[in-house]
Design an enzyme around this catalytic site. Sequence first.
Site, PDB file in Angstrom:
ATOM      1  N   ASP A 134      -5.474  39.240 -25.960  1.00 29.89           N
ATOM      2  CA  ASP A 134      -6.488  39.321 -24.907  1.00 29.89           C
ATOM      3  C   ASP A 134      -6.014  38.499 -23.709  1.00 29.89           C
ATOM      4  O   ASP A 134      -6.812  38.052 -22.895  1.00 29.89           O
ATOM      5  CB  ASP A 134      -7.830  38.807 -25.427  1.00 29.89           C
ATOM      6  CG  ASP A 134      -9.020  39.372 -24.638  1.00 29.89           C
ATOM      7  OD1 ASP A 134      -8.869  40.469 -24.057  1.00 29.89           O
ATOM      8  OD2 ASP A 134     -10.079  38.736 -24.609  1.00 29.89           O
ATOM      9  N   LYS A 174      -4.670  43.733 -23.978  1.00 28.67           N
ATOM     10  CA  LYS A 174      -5.418  43.992 -22.748  1.00 28.67           C
ATOM     11  C   LYS A 174      -4.459  44.428 -21.646  1.00 28.67           C
ATOM     12  O   LYS A 174      -3.401  43.823 -21.439  1.00 28.67           O
ATOM     13  CB  LYS A 174      -6.170  42.734 -22.302  1.00 28.67           C
ATOM     14  CG  LYS A 174      -6.926  42.900 -20.987  1.00 28.67           C
ATOM     15  CD  LYS A 174      -7.466  41.582 -20.474  1.00 28.67           C
ATOM     16  CE  LYS A 174      -8.607  41.063 -21.315  1.00 28.67           C
ATOM     17  NZ  LYS A 174      -9.194  39.828 -20.755  1.00 28.67           N
TER      18      LYS A 174
END
Length: 223
Positions: A134, A174
């Site tokens: 992330d 991400k």
Amino acid sequence: MSRGGGRGHTRVRNTRGRSAQSTRWLERQLNDPYVKRAKAEGYRSRAAYKLIELDEKFGFLKGSKRVLDLGIAPGGWTQVVRRTLPKAAVVGIDLLPVDPIDGATIFQMDFMDDAAPRLLVEALGGAPDLIVSDMAANTVGHPQTDALRTMALVETALDFALTHLEPGGTFVAKVFAGGADSALVAQLKKGFTTVKHAKPPASRKGSVEWYVVAQGFKGPAED
């Protein structure tokens, strides 16, 4: 603070000392159902539900034994992994300090550090079969620059995955709006059986983030 606007909408009444941007952020937090749910269910951030929703769609958590969480702070994704896979080895890394999570090993260091790959694999006790990232670069307010800086992190994470991931493993990262660039997608498709992009419902509508989910790692490329 006051309630108004119908349907229990909470508005910030006392704005003294706050900028308009700060007030909007606080109001959004107070009215975000994922923030409320995270607090009720003991997750450190609403981001936990992004991983939960991605797993509901792609089913990559089941059966994972060694999980690496890149950009772990504040720890919501690792909490999800620990609750779902209580017997799995879990290692996280972040530049920011992260409060301990039972059953997880956490390094406060730069993932770009040359020493990081060896430390992470040693802490896991072997090759990871799931890598989740992330990570995002600190924004500077220029969309193109922010996207390039985050893509550099994604590329570094993918390089690590292509070298260290267990065959059959999964890489989740991400990316920004539009997904991974064509060169990165080509690299992913070469290394994995399936490559998909998704924007989980927990990702705010106004956010430019998407996630790439690459499953079925084919193994390190032959020299």
